[in-house]
Scaffold this motif. Structure first.
Motif, mmCIF file in Angstrom:
data_model
loop_
_atom_site.group_PDB
_atom_site.id
_atom_site.type_symbol
_atom_site.label_atom_id
_atom_site.label_comp_id
_atom_site.label_asym_id
_atom_site.label_seq_id
_atom_site.Cartn_x
_atom_site.Cartn_y
_atom_site.Cartn_z
ATOM 1 N N LEU A 182 0.826 -1.215 0.000
ATOM 2 C CA LEU A 182 0.000 0.000 0.000
ATOM 3 C C LEU A 182 0.859 1.264 0.000
ATOM 4 N N GLY A 183 2.166 1.085 0.017
ATOM 5 C CA GLY A 183 3.066 2.229 -0.055
ATOM 6 C C GLY A 183 3.663 2.658 1.261
ATOM 7 N N HIS A 184 3.344 1.977 2.351
ATOM 8 C CA HIS A 184 3.870 2.354 3.665
ATOM 9 C C HIS A 184 5.326 1.931 3.792
ATOM 10 N N ARG A 185 6.125 2.826 4.326
ATOM 11 C CA ARG A 185 7.534 2.536 4.548
ATOM 12 C C ARG A 185 7.949 2.824 5.995
ATOM 13 N N SER A 186 7.109 3.520 6.723
ATOM 14 C CA SER A 186 7.371 3.792 8.144
ATOM 15 C C SER A 186 6.340 3.000 8.950
ATOM 16 N N ILE A 187 6.718 1.777 9.327
ATOM 17 C CA ILE A 187 5.779 0.832 9.938
ATOM 18 C C ILE A 187 6.314 0.387 11.292
ATOM 19 N N TYR A 188 5.482 0.495 12.312
ATOM 20 C CA TYR A 188 5.827 -0.029 13.635
ATOM 21 C C TYR A 188 5.178 -1.399 13.824
ATOM 22 N N HIS A 189 5.814 -2.200 14.683
ATOM 23 C CA HIS A 189 5.206 -3.476 15.066
ATOM 24 C C HIS A 189 4.962 -3.485 16.568
ATOM 25 N N LEU A 190 3.693 -3.643 16.936
ATOM 26 C CA LEU A 190 3.328 -3.787 18.344
ATOM 27 C C LEU A 190 3.248 -5.283 18.623
ATOM 28 N N ALA A 191 4.269 -5.810 19.302
ATOM 29 C CA ALA A 191 4.400 -7.252 19.505
ATOM 30 C C ALA A 191 3.698 -7.697 20.781
ATOM 31 N N GLY A 192 3.581 -9.022 20.946
ATOM 32 C CA GLY A 192 3.046 -9.590 22.169
ATOM 33 C C GLY A 192 4.148 -9.807 23.183
ATOM 34 N N PRO A 193 3.822 -10.417 24.322
ATOM 35 C CA PRO A 193 4.816 -10.659 25.375
ATOM 36 C C PRO A 193 5.972 -11.527 24.871
ATOM 37 N N ILE A 210 10.088 -6.984 6.331
ATOM 38 C CA ILE A 210 10.700 -5.653 6.246
ATOM 39 C C ILE A 210 12.084 -5.752 5.604
ATOM 40 N N SER A 211 12.850 -6.762 6.025
ATOM 41 C CA SER A 211 14.196 -6.950 5.489
ATOM 42 C C SER A 211 14.154 -7.309 4.007
ATOM 43 N N ALA A 212 13.168 -8.134 3.629
ATOM 44 C CA ALA A 212 13.069 -8.545 2.222
ATOM 45 C C ALA A 212 12.828 -7.359 1.302
ATOM 46 N N TRP A 213 12.187 -6.328 1.816
ATOM 47 C CA TRP A 213 11.925 -5.129 1.020
ATOM 48 C C TRP A 213 12.992 -4.046 1.256
ATOM 49 N N ASP A 214 13.984 -4.371 2.086
ATOM 50 C CA ASP A 214 15.081 -3.446 2.388
ATOM 51 C C ASP A 214 14.554 -2.121 2.937
ATOM 52 N N PRO A 220 10.658 -3.619 17.548
ATOM 53 C CA PRO A 220 9.259 -3.860 17.921
ATOM 54 C C PRO A 220 8.995 -3.474 19.376
ATOM 55 N N ILE A 221 7.775 -3.088 19.646
ATOM 56 C CA ILE A 221 7.342 -2.700 20.986
ATOM 57 C C ILE A 221 6.674 -3.903 21.630
ATOM 58 N N GLY A 234 -0.322 3.467 21.601
ATOM 59 C CA GLY A 234 -0.731 4.370 20.532
ATOM 60 C C GLY A 234 -0.586 5.829 20.913
ATOM 61 N N ARG A 235 -1.006 6.170 22.126
ATOM 62 C CA ARG A 235 -0.881 7.562 22.565
ATOM 63 C C ARG A 235 0.582 7.993 22.618
ATOM 64 N N GLU A 236 1.458 7.095 23.083
ATOM 65 C CA GLU A 236 2.886 7.420 23.149
ATOM 66 C C GLU A 236 3.479 7.585 21.746
ATOM 67 N N LEU A 237 3.159 6.668 20.851
ATOM 68 C CA LEU A 237 3.706 6.742 19.497
ATOM 69 C C LEU A 237 3.212 7.976 18.752
ATOM 70 N N LEU A 238 1.968 8.358 18.984
ATOM 71 C CA LEU A 238 1.392 9.496 18.261
ATOM 72 C C LEU A 238 1.921 10.840 18.757
ATOM 73 N N ARG A 239 2.652 10.840 19.850
ATOM 74 C CA ARG A 239 3.308 12.077 20.287
ATOM 75 C C ARG A 239 4.358 12.505 19.264
ATOM 76 N N TYR A 240 4.926 11.535 18.556
ATOM 77 C CA TYR A 240 5.971 11.824 17.566
ATOM 78 C C TYR A 240 5.460 11.646 16.137
ATOM 79 N N ARG A 241 4.569 10.695 15.954
ATOM 80 C CA ARG A 241 3.917 10.436 14.667
ATOM 81 C C ARG A 241 4.936 10.341 13.530
ATOM 82 N N ASP A 242 5.914 9.454 13.720
ATOM 83 C CA ASP A 242 6.930 9.229 12.692
ATOM 84 C C ASP A 242 6.664 7.935 11.938
ATOM 85 N N PHE A 243 5.425 7.584 11.762
ATOM 86 C CA PHE A 243 5.028 6.343 11.093
ATOM 87 C C PHE A 243 3.694 6.558 10.399
#
Length: 336
Positions: A182-193, A210-214, A220-221, A234-243
């Motif tokens: 879809l064109g996204h290049r700034s992607i975060y991963h919210l992982a489980g425990p 991610i690596s395959a597309w370089d 990951p969080i 989400g609230r913490e990440l959106l303070r910077y909104r770099d994704f």
């Protein structure tokens, strides 16, 4: 029936009396003995129906050494994945004439594992399914001798003949690839425990794709599966909104992310695209409806029962392939 039998459950002797046979003959009918004549079997079965008689399964197990019961040792059974797996195993077992007995264990208490196994073994279970997504639980079970057929539900297992799994890595790669395409290049991963095998496998899939597309990425969080953590992250990440997109390791954390995006006055998917994992029953009713990865829990349950009850159960079964379900929480990245 005599007056003294009116207030109790009908017994095998009551059936024998009504069918005019010996109680040994009734027992042979219950155990499907080949020496019973068809007309005798029909008469005994008719007496059982008339009396609403149902055999005592525990007593039958003592006589026949068969309980027709499968044990499930479950950790974190309140989570959607384990709970859905248990329901699927119960449905598959009942279709084969078996019942399921579940022992819930505490992953943080090592003693609860042997206690749970002992509890199930005392019920003469004929097979055991282990639904323990945490690494430490699997290691503890491996050290405990189990003298009945068993199968584990997990992402990776060196003993493939005892494992049934959905390809979590492939599912995570599907989710991540969808966002990248879809064109996204700034992607975060919210992982489980960190201790959860599914969480580790999904994280691996995200990083591999991610690596395959370089594409550059951040670490990951680590979350805890809950919507509350998804909202907080989400609230913490959106303070910077770099994704522009987030791949969440489960649907509940994705729900919290959606809430955080709305509270920030932003729109999903116009401003932020979100993908979940599991396809819980409510996922299609989130706002917006959630794009997610679906696991076939019904097939997982069927395969568990197949391994335990069939002669071919010792053969390794391939991992199930998950499915990407595209809904309205993802869209092409906005162009400035």
């Amino acid at each position: 029936m005599s007056d003294d039998a009116a207030g109790r459950r009908p017994s095998i002797r009551d059936v024998a009396r009504l069918a005019e046979v010996s109680h040994q003959t009734v027992s042979r009918v219950l155990n499907d003995h080949p020496s019973i004549r068809p007309e005798t079997r029909d008469r005994v079965l008719a007496a059982m129906r008339d009396l609403s008689y149902s055999p005592n399964r525990a007593a039958r197990a003592l006589v026949t050494s068969r309980s027709r019961t499968i044990g499930v040792l479950a950790a974190s059974a309140t989570q959607y994945g384990p709970a859905a797996s248990i329901a699927a195993i119960e449905a598959a077992a009942q279709a084969r004439g078996y019942w399921v007995s579940t022992a819930n264990i505490d992953p943080g208490d090592p003693q609860s594992i042997p206690d749970g196994i002992s509890h199930l073994m005392a019920q003469s279970v004929e097979g055991l399914v282990v639904i323990a997504p945490q690494v430490r639980v699997i290691r503890a079970i491996a050290a405990h001798a189990v003298d009945v057929p068993f199968v584990t539900l997990q992402s990776t297992d060196p003993d493939a003949g005892h494992s049934v799994a959905v390809d979590q890595v492939a599912g995570a790669r599907l989710a991540t690839r969808h966002l990248i395409e879809l064109g996204h290049r700034s992607i975060y991963h919210l992982a489980g425990p960190q201790d959860w095998m599914e969480a580790e496998a999904r994280m691996t899939g995200f990083l591999e794709e991610i690596s395959a597309w370089d594409i550059a990425t951040t670490a990951p969080i680590l979350g805890d599966w809950t919507a509350d953590f998804g909202y907080y992250a989400g609230r913490e990440l959106l303070r910077y909104r770099d994704f522009t997109a987030i791949f969440s390791s489960n649907d509940q954390m994705a729900l919290g992310l959606l809430h955080a995006v709305r509270d920030e006055g932003l729109d999903c998917p116009r401003d932020i695209s979100i993908v979940g994992f599991d396809d819980i029953p409510e996922a299609g009713h989130f706002w917006p409806p959630l794009t997610t990865v679906r696991q076939d829990f019904a097939e997982l349950g069927r395969r568990c029962v197949e391994i335990l009850l069939d002669e071919a159960g010792s053969a390794a079964l391939p991992m199930l392939t998950p499915e990407l379900v595209v809904r309205s929480s993802t869209a092409a990245v906005a162009r400035l």
